[in-house]
Write a protein that holds these residues in place. Structure first.
Motif, PDB file in Angstrom:
ATOM      1  N   GLY A  13      42.419  46.925  33.925  1.00  0.00           N
ATOM      2  CA  GLY A  13      43.027  45.622  34.255  1.00  0.00           C
ATOM      3  C   GLY A  13      43.436  45.514  35.788  1.00  0.00           C
ATOM      4  O   GLY A  13      43.869  44.439  36.325  1.00  0.00           O
ATOM      5  N   GLU A  14      43.142  46.547  36.555  1.00  0.00           N
ATOM      6  CA  GLU A  14      43.310  46.401  38.090  1.00  0.00           C
ATOM      7  C   GLU A  14      41.880  46.008  38.757  1.00  0.00           C
ATOM      8  O   GLU A  14      40.876  46.394  38.226  1.00  0.00           O
ATOM      9  CB  GLU A  14      44.251  47.618  38.452  1.00  0.00           C
ATOM     10  N   SER A  15      42.426  45.719  40.193  1.00  0.00           N
ATOM     11  CA  SER A  15      41.246  45.657  40.938  1.00  0.00           C
ATOM     12  C   SER A  15      41.433  45.972  42.509  1.00  0.00           C
ATOM     13  O   SER A  15      42.771  46.051  42.508  1.00  0.00           O
ATOM     14  CB  SER A  15      40.598  43.982  40.885  1.00  0.00           C
ATOM     15  N   ALA A  45      37.678  32.363  48.866  1.00  0.00           N
ATOM     16  CA  ALA A  45      38.805  33.035  48.283  1.00  0.00           C
ATOM     17  C   ALA A  45      38.290  34.719  47.714  1.00  0.00           C
ATOM     18  O   ALA A  45      37.367  34.824  47.684  1.00  0.00           O
ATOM     19  CB  ALA A  45      39.229  32.586  47.151  1.00  0.00           C
ATOM     20  N   SER A  48      39.125  39.876  44.331  1.00  0.00           N
ATOM     21  CA  SER A  48      39.867  40.802  43.816  1.00  0.00           C
ATOM     22  C   SER A  48      41.152  40.454  43.352  1.00  0.00           C
ATOM     23  O   SER A  48      41.979  41.250  42.911  1.00  0.00           O
ATOM     24  CB  SER A  48      39.744  42.057  44.833  1.00  0.00           C
ATOM     25  N   ASP A  49      41.510  39.405  43.904  1.00  0.00           N
ATOM     26  CA  ASP A  49      42.797  38.777  43.547  1.00  0.00           C
ATOM     27  C   ASP A  49      42.941  37.947  42.483  1.00  0.00           C
ATOM     28  O   ASP A  49      43.780  36.930  42.138  1.00  0.00           O
ATOM     29  CB  ASP A  49      43.366  37.639  44.924  1.00  0.00           C
ATOM     30  N   GLY A  50      41.709  37.727  41.855  1.00  0.00           N
ATOM     31  CA  GLY A  50      41.665  36.907  40.571  1.00  0.00           C
ATOM     32  C   GLY A  50      42.146  37.392  39.413  1.00  0.00           C
ATOM     33  O   GLY A  50      42.648  38.378  39.165  1.00  0.00           O
ATOM     34  N   TRP A  51      41.882  36.677  38.402  1.00  0.00           N
ATOM     35  CA  TRP A  51      42.517  36.846  37.057  1.00  0.00           C
ATOM     36  C   TRP A  51      41.308  37.405  36.178  1.00  0.00           C
ATOM     37  O   TRP A  51      40.199  37.022  35.875  1.00  0.00           O
ATOM     38  CB  TRP A  51      42.923  35.408  36.120  1.00  0.00           C
ATOM     39  N   GLU A  53      39.618  38.882  32.843  1.00  0.00           N
ATOM     40  CA  GLU A  53      39.713  38.698  31.353  1.00  0.00           C
ATOM     41  C   GLU A  53      38.526  39.161  30.815  1.00  0.00           C
ATOM     42  O   GLU A  53      37.397  38.587  31.039  1.00  0.00           O
ATOM     43  CB  GLU A  53      39.984  37.299  30.886  1.00  0.00           C
ATOM     44  N   GLU A  58      38.204  35.197  37.113  1.00  0.00           N
ATOM     45  CA  GLU A  58      38.520  33.732  37.499  1.00  0.00           C
ATOM     46  C   GLU A  58      39.289  33.782  39.301  1.00  0.00           C
ATOM     47  O   GLU A  58      39.989  34.460  39.229  1.00  0.00           O
ATOM     48  CB  GLU A  58      39.806  33.126  36.539  1.00  0.00           C
ATOM     49  N   CYS A  59      38.442  32.933  39.807  1.00  0.00           N
ATOM     50  CA  CYS A  59      39.109  32.967  41.203  1.00  0.00           C
ATOM     51  C   CYS A  59      40.135  32.465  41.358  1.00  0.00           C
ATOM     52  O   CYS A  59      40.471  31.270  40.811  1.00  0.00           O
ATOM     53  CB  CYS A  59      37.932  32.040  41.772  1.00  0.00           C
ATOM     54  N   PRO A  60      41.003  32.787  42.363  1.00  0.00           N
ATOM     55  CA  PRO A  60      42.380  32.524  42.545  1.00  0.00           C
ATOM     56  C   PRO A  60      42.516  31.056  43.132  1.00  0.00           C
ATOM     57  O   PRO A  60      43.532  30.473  43.216  1.00  0.00           O
ATOM     58  CB  PRO A  60      42.995  33.690  43.340  1.00  0.00           C
ATOM     59  N   LEU A  61      41.528  30.611  43.658  1.00  0.00           N
ATOM     60  CA  LEU A  61      41.708  29.349  44.309  1.00  0.00           C
ATOM     61  C   LEU A  61      41.536  28.046  43.573  1.00  0.00           C
ATOM     62  O   LEU A  61      42.146  27.004  43.487  1.00  0.00           O
ATOM     63  CB  LEU A  61      40.910  29.289  45.706  1.00  0.00           C
TER      64      LEU A  61
ATOM     65  N   TYR B 318      48.824  21.636  40.480  1.00  0.00           N
ATOM     66  CA  TYR B 318      48.413  22.578  41.539  1.00  0.00           C
ATOM     67  C   TYR B 318      47.735  22.067  42.670  1.00  0.00           C
ATOM     68  O   TYR B 318      46.975  21.240  42.564  1.00  0.00           O
ATOM     69  CB  TYR B 318      47.380  23.559  40.634  1.00  0.00           C
ATOM     70  N   ARG B 327      47.362  30.868  53.727  1.00  0.00           N
ATOM     71  CA  ARG B 327      46.935  30.105  52.563  1.00  0.00           C
ATOM     72  C   ARG B 327      48.342  29.957  51.674  1.00  0.00           C
ATOM     73  O   ARG B 327      48.812  30.673  51.193  1.00  0.00           O
ATOM     74  CB  ARG B 327      45.991  30.945  51.677  1.00  0.00           C
ATOM     75  N   GLN B 329      49.896  28.066  48.423  1.00  0.00           N
ATOM     76  CA  GLN B 329      49.675  27.571  47.039  1.00  0.00           C
ATOM     77  C   GLN B 329      50.896  27.085  46.290  1.00  0.00           C
ATOM     78  O   GLN B 329      51.686  27.643  46.425  1.00  0.00           O
ATOM     79  CB  GLN B 329      48.839  28.449  46.211  1.00  0.00           C
ATOM     80  N   PRO B 371      48.053  35.258  47.049  1.00  0.00           N
ATOM     81  CA  PRO B 371      47.232  34.647  45.969  1.00  0.00           C
ATOM     82  C   PRO B 371      47.171  35.300  44.406  1.00  0.00           C
ATOM     83  O   PRO B 371      47.300  34.816  43.317  1.00  0.00           O
ATOM     84  CB  PRO B 371      45.804  34.629  46.298  1.00  0.00           C
ATOM     85  N   ARG B 372      47.642  36.656  44.514  1.00  0.00           N
ATOM     86  CA  ARG B 372      47.197  37.382  43.160  1.00  0.00           C
ATOM     87  C   ARG B 372      48.585  37.348  42.410  1.00  0.00           C
ATOM     88  O   ARG B 372      48.319  36.715  41.061  1.00  0.00           O
ATOM     89  CB  ARG B 372      47.096  38.909  43.470  1.00  0.00           C
ATOM     90  N   MET B 375      48.604  33.621  41.133  1.00  0.00           N
ATOM     91  CA  MET B 375      48.032  33.285  39.984  1.00  0.00           C
ATOM     92  C   MET B 375      48.416  33.529  38.772  1.00  0.00           C
ATOM     93  O   MET B 375      48.252  32.888  37.402  1.00  0.00           O
ATOM     94  CB  MET B 375      46.474  33.818  40.362  1.00  0.00           C
ATOM     95  N   ARG B 379      49.487  31.215  35.848  1.00  0.00           N
ATOM     96  CA  ARG B 379      48.995  31.119  34.369  1.00  0.00           C
ATOM     97  C   ARG B 379      50.199  31.128  33.238  1.00  0.00           C
ATOM     98  O   ARG B 379      50.224  30.292  32.387  1.00  0.00           O
ATOM     99  CB  ARG B 379      48.266  32.303  34.255  1.00  0.00           C
TER     100      ARG B 379
END
Ligand SMILES: Cc1cc2nc3c(=O)[nH]c(=O)nc-3n(C[C@H](O)[C@H](O)[C@H](O)COP(=O)(O)OP(=O)(O)OC[C@H]3O[C@@H](n4cnc5c(N)ncnc54)[C@H](O)[C@@H]3O)c2cc1C
Ligand code: FES
Lengths: 106, 388
Positions: A13-15, A45, A48-51, A53, A58-61, B318, B327, B329, B371-372, B375, B379
């Motif tokens: 679950g980590e990146s 963006a 690695s900061d994304g979600w 699943e 999924e891109c965080p921006l 958003y 950045r 958000q 950002p992390r 996000m 959600r």
């Protein structure tokens, strides 16, 4: 071959992002490791900061999604794929094989 | 439904056209836009496009040639809609033409508010690619004095881009502090401090009386403030908000009040007419954000094809902004009485995550360069909002 970090430091679950040029993101998901180019092909963006699943990130921006297995963009606004890179683990250490560096097609 | 006209060939219009096709609409699709360009993305115009990081116009394109072909639409670019008949199915076009279809998507966006009086050369607003090209040309010279009127997000991004290009920048803001309506006092203070970090002067509580101009090309020479001071300037950019583009609908039967009024499903009182993006006031709220424009388009397309409101838009508001390498958000629905609390990071480092609290609940979140965690929280907030 680029050392990333000990496998123990990257739970499921980590990146993690590595500062290659261009940077690469390494994901640990569903018991597998994947590496893709870190910069979203839509704008700028860091994936690695994304979600995470399943096999998608999924891109965080703006929420474009990429398939970690193929790098394909599976949802807008991104249209181009990110490159994928092979990952291996040796003696508990994660290594990425830079696609461009090794001359392997992503 | 055999034919649909989409009026406005930008973000919301393109996403509506895509949604119609992906939801199975196979009929005639006409897209009318008064700009001569194919749909392009506006957010980079105040950011990378000015600084030169995004040089290629192709990078701004919202759809590539392949997708344009797949969309199988008739494009009427460089064509302005001038009216909608009482039944809402015939769109009048400039040049005396008209277009009759079974459904209409209104996606005409918004236009920058202007200062009263003429705009001399060197004075700009920023909404379109043409605006951005004109501004970029004026910024390509050796360092000049730039005055940005308005300290909102567009103003702040323009100021940041101009400063990055080495220009001498002053931001003039009428309120005691910019961004308070969006972020509240405490967070607005932190974000406004970014200007000073980067050598940009922020003058607050000052209105603008008029622009000074002169010389051969009648170029702008300065900005006269309401207290009589004159700030010398070679380039002036006005970012004092936008007005929805509804003038052309004045004689139509649609209710207009700071946007086209529609229900939570983007449907107007005429079921064959839906409105999306910056021009739409959806269930009492007009959003001026990229994400809402794209999300509303899918909902509106569905309702248009269904012939009534079968789906509503409940997305968590958003937006993001990039300024001075930071950045920012924001997500959620903040009330002025909500209390902000820093959850991690520090305002001093210009990197933190904050939540706004109301009665023990989180109403909105703000992040600078985080950002992390942003996000994740976004959600969570979206799930709660949906459940509520
Ligand atoms: C410089 C800039 C930076 C931005 N940055 C951000 C950001 O960082 N984050 C964010 O969330 N949002 C940002 N936005 C906001 C975002 O771009 C808008 O919310 C979005 O473009 C709205 O899309 P739209 O299709 O509703 O309207 P628009 O993009 O305004 O498109 C409307 C189109 O309709 C055309 N039109 C108008 N009237 C007529 C007519 N009568 N007939 C035919 N065509 C007509 C217009 O010329 C235009 O092409 C930014 C906007 C700008 C201008
Ligand atoms: S930068 Fe990733 S979706 Fe826009």
């Amino acid at each position: 071959m680029i050392p990333v970090c000990p496998l123990a430091d990257l739970p499921t679950g980590e990146s993690v992002r590595i500062d290659t040029a261009p940077p690469i993101a390494v994901f640990h998901t569903d018991g597998r490791l994947y590496a893709i180019d870190d910069t979203c092909t839509h704008q700028d963006a860091s994936l690695s900061d994304g979600w995470l699943e399943g096999c998608l990130v999924e891109c965080p921006l703006h929420a474009a999604a990429f398939d970690l297995r193929t790098g394909a963009a599976t949802c807008l606004p991104a249209r181009r794929a990110v490159r994928t890179h092979p990952v291996t683990v040796q003696d508990g250490m994660i290594y990425v094989h830079h696609a461009a560096e090794e001359g392997t097609a992503a | 439904m055999k034919s649909v006209a989409v009026i406005g060939a930008s973000l919301a219009g393109l996403y509506a056209a895509r949604a119609l096709r992906s939801q199975g609409f196979e009929g005639r699709l006409v897209i009318v836009g008064d700009e001569c360009h194919r749909p392009y993305d506006r957010p980079p115009l105040s950011k990378g496009f000015l600084t030169g990081a995004t040089t290629d116009q192709g990078q701004l394109a919202l759809a590539d040639a392949e997708e344009i072909a797949e969309l199988d639409a008739e494009w009427l670019l460089g064509t302005r809609a001038t009216g909608l008949d009482t039944g809402g199915r015939t769109v009048l076009l400039d040049g005396g033409r008209s277009l009759t279809t079974d459904g209409v998507v209104l996606a005409t966006g918004a236009t920058p508010r202007r200062l009263p009086g003429p705009m001399p050369a060197g004075a700009h607003t920023l909404r379109t690619l043409d605006d951005a090209q004109a501004l970029r040309a004026d910024l390509s010279s050796p360092p000049v004095r730039v005055v940005v009127i308005g300290g909102g997000f567009i103003g702040a991004e323009v100021a940041s881009s101009c400063a990055a290009l080495g220009h001498d920048v002053t931001v003039v803001e009428a309120a005691p502090l910019p961004l308070v309506p969006q972020l509240g006092h405490a967070m607005a203070e932190i974000c406004s401090a970014l200007h000073a970090d980067h050598g940009v002067t922020l003058l607050t509580e000052t209105g603008v009386a008029r622009l000074h101009s002169g010389g051969a090309g009648n170029r702008v020479t300065g900005v006269e403030l309401s207290d009589g001071r004159v700030l010398p300037a070679e380039v002036v950019v006005t970012g004092i908000g936008v007005r929805p583009n509804t003038d052309w609908l004045a004689d139509s039967p649609l209710p207009l009040d700071d946007g086209v009024l529609c229900d939570a499903g983007c449907v107007t009182p005429l079921p064959a007419v839906v409105a999306v993006g910056d021009v739409a006031r959806v269930n009492g709220v007009r959003a001026e954000h990229w994400t809402s424009a794209t999300e509303q388009a899918a909902v509106a397309a569905r309702n248009l094809l269904a012939g009534s409101t079968v789906a509503t838009h409940h997305g968590l508001p958003y937006f993001w902004s990039d300024q001075y390498g930071v950045r920012l958000q924001f997500a959620g629905r903040r009330l002025p009485t909500d209390t902000p609390r820093i959850l991690e990071g520090s305002p001093d480092d210009r990197s933190f995550l904050a939540c706004y609290e109301r009665d023990g609940h989180t109403s909105a979140i703000l992040a600078l360069n985080r950002p992390r965690p942003f996000m994740r929280l976004r959600r969570e907030l979206a799930t709660q909002a949906f459940a509520a």
